[in-house]
Design a protein around this motif. Structure first.
Motif, PDB file in Angstrom:
ATOM      1  N   THR A   1      16.167 -26.814  45.359  1.00 17.01           N
ATOM      2  CA  THR A   1      14.878 -26.543  45.987  1.00 17.01           C
ATOM      3  C   THR A   1      13.908 -27.685  45.709  1.00 17.01           C
ATOM      4  O   THR A   1      13.135 -28.091  46.576  1.00 17.01           O
ATOM      5  N   VAL A   2      13.980 -28.225  44.505  1.00 15.48           N
ATOM      6  CA  VAL A   2      13.104 -29.328  44.118  1.00 15.48           C
ATOM      7  C   VAL A   2      13.717 -30.680  44.496  1.00 15.48           C
ATOM      8  O   VAL A   2      13.037 -31.574  44.966  1.00 15.48           O
ATOM      9  N   PHE A   3      15.021 -30.815  44.270  1.00 14.93           N
ATOM     10  CA  PHE A   3      15.727 -32.071  44.534  1.00 14.93           C
ATOM     11  C   PHE A   3      16.712 -31.852  45.688  1.00 14.93           C
ATOM     12  O   PHE A   3      17.917 -31.673  45.474  1.00 14.93           O
ATOM     13  N   SER A   4      16.192 -31.870  46.898  1.00 14.78           N
ATOM     14  CA  SER A   4      17.007 -31.535  48.070  1.00 14.78           C
ATOM     15  C   SER A   4      18.181 -32.488  48.275  1.00 14.78           C
ATOM     16  O   SER A   4      19.183 -32.113  48.888  1.00 14.78           O
ATOM     17  N   GLY A   5      18.106 -33.688  47.758  1.00 20.05           N
ATOM     18  CA  GLY A   5      19.204 -34.633  47.868  1.00 20.05           C
ATOM     19  C   GLY A   5      20.449 -34.199  47.115  1.00 20.05           C
ATOM     20  O   GLY A   5      21.531 -34.747  47.317  1.00 20.05           O
ATOM     21  N   CYS A   6      20.304 -33.203  46.263  1.00 18.90           N
ATOM     22  CA  CYS A   6      21.438 -32.682  45.481  1.00 18.90           C
ATOM     23  C   CYS A   6      22.122 -31.503  46.165  1.00 18.90           C
ATOM     24  O   CYS A   6      22.985 -30.869  45.570  1.00 18.90           O
ATOM     25  N   GLN A   7      21.754 -31.247  47.401  1.00 16.51           N
ATOM     26  CA  GLN A   7      22.357 -30.140  48.142  1.00 16.51           C
ATOM     27  C   GLN A   7      23.888 -30.209  48.189  1.00 16.51           C
ATOM     28  O   GLN A   7      24.546 -29.175  48.059  1.00 16.51           O
ATOM     29  N   PRO A   8      24.501 -31.400  48.316  1.00 13.97           N
ATOM     30  CA  PRO A   8      25.975 -31.441  48.310  1.00 13.97           C
ATOM     31  C   PRO A   8      26.588 -30.865  47.029  1.00 13.97           C
ATOM     32  O   PRO A   8      27.671 -30.277  47.062  1.00 13.97           O
ATOM     33  N   MET A   9      25.898 -30.997  45.932  1.00 17.69           N
ATOM     34  CA  MET A   9      26.387 -30.434  44.666  1.00 17.69           C
ATOM     35  C   MET A   9      26.441 -28.909  44.757  1.00 17.69           C
ATOM     36  O   MET A   9      27.434 -28.288  44.387  1.00 17.69           O
ATOM     37  N   LEU A  10      25.409 -28.311  45.273  1.00 18.26           N
ATOM     38  CA  LEU A  10      25.375 -26.860  45.461  1.00 18.26           C
ATOM     39  C   LEU A  10      26.420 -26.423  46.487  1.00 18.26           C
ATOM     40  O   LEU A  10      27.121 -25.430  46.266  1.00 18.26           O
ATOM     41  N   ASP A  11      26.540 -27.178  47.560  1.00 22.33           N
ATOM     42  CA  ASP A  11      27.525 -26.827  48.585  1.00 22.33           C
ATOM     43  C   ASP A  11      28.934 -26.808  48.009  1.00 22.33           C
ATOM     44  O   ASP A  11      29.709 -25.895  48.292  1.00 22.33           O
ATOM     45  N   GLN A  12      29.282 -27.820  47.214  1.00 21.29           N
ATOM     46  CA  GLN A  12      30.616 -27.860  46.606  1.00 21.29           C
ATOM     47  C   GLN A  12      30.812 -26.715  45.621  1.00 21.29           C
ATOM     48  O   GLN A  12      31.865 -26.100  45.581  1.00 21.29           O
ATOM     49  N   ALA A  13      29.790 -26.395  44.851  1.00 23.07           N
ATOM     50  CA  ALA A  13      29.891 -25.292  43.902  1.00 23.07           C
ATOM     51  C   ALA A  13      30.145 -23.978  44.636  1.00 23.07           C
ATOM     52  O   ALA A  13      30.888 -23.129  44.143  1.00 23.07           O
ATOM     53  N   ARG A  14      29.574 -23.808  45.783  1.00 23.76           N
ATOM     54  CA  ARG A  14      29.782 -22.578  46.558  1.00 23.76           C
ATOM     55  C   ARG A  14      31.215 -22.473  47.074  1.00 23.76           C
ATOM     56  O   ARG A  14      31.705 -21.374  47.318  1.00 23.76           O
ATOM     57  N   VAL A  15      31.892 -23.593  47.233  1.00 23.63           N
ATOM     58  CA  VAL A  15      33.287 -23.601  47.688  1.00 23.63           C
ATOM     59  C   VAL A  15      34.217 -23.100  46.588  1.00 23.63           C
ATOM     60  O   VAL A  15      35.251 -22.496  46.856  1.00 23.63           O
ATOM     61  N   LEU A  16      33.840 -23.339  45.329  1.00 30.25           N
ATOM     62  CA  LEU A  16      34.688 -22.935  44.208  1.00 30.25           C
ATOM     63  C   LEU A  16      34.849 -21.444  44.216  1.00 30.25           C
ATOM     64  O   LEU A  16      35.788 -20.860  43.899  1.00 30.25           O
TER      65      LEU A  16
END
Length: 90
Positions: free
Chosen positions: A75-90
């Motif tokens: 939410t604060v660091f939107s450039g890190c969205q790929p990190m969250l996206d990959q975590a959701r795949v796990l």
């Protein structure tokens, strides 16, 4: 929060890399527990080889701690969205 998220960085890797990272973490904790046993001390939680370790408790930790923390972080660091996206795949 950045330090906490950096500790969870393995969640941004492919599933096999994440799994290996957690296995290494579990072995590190078990070795600490082995030292506690050898010293005659009570064994700390998740460090007892005779009980379930982090690989068995990871699902709850993942859903209750990791995902909410990564969501807040992106939410604060939107450039890190790929990190969250990959975590959701796990």
């Amino acid at each position: 929060m950045v330090m906490k998220v950096s500790d969870l960085g393995h969640l941004a890797h492919a599933k096999d890399v994440h799994r290996r990272w957690v296995q290494l973490l579990e072995e590190e904790l078990f070795r600490q527990g082995d030292l506690e046993v050898a010293a005659g001390l009570p064994v700390s939680p998740l460090m007892d080889r005779t009980k379930a370790g982090v690989t068995r408790s990871q699902a709850g930790f993942f859903s209750l701690v990791c995902l909410p923390q990564l969501q807040a972080f992106t939410t604060v660091f939107s450039g890190c969205q790929p990190m969250l996206d990959q975590a959701r795949v796990l």
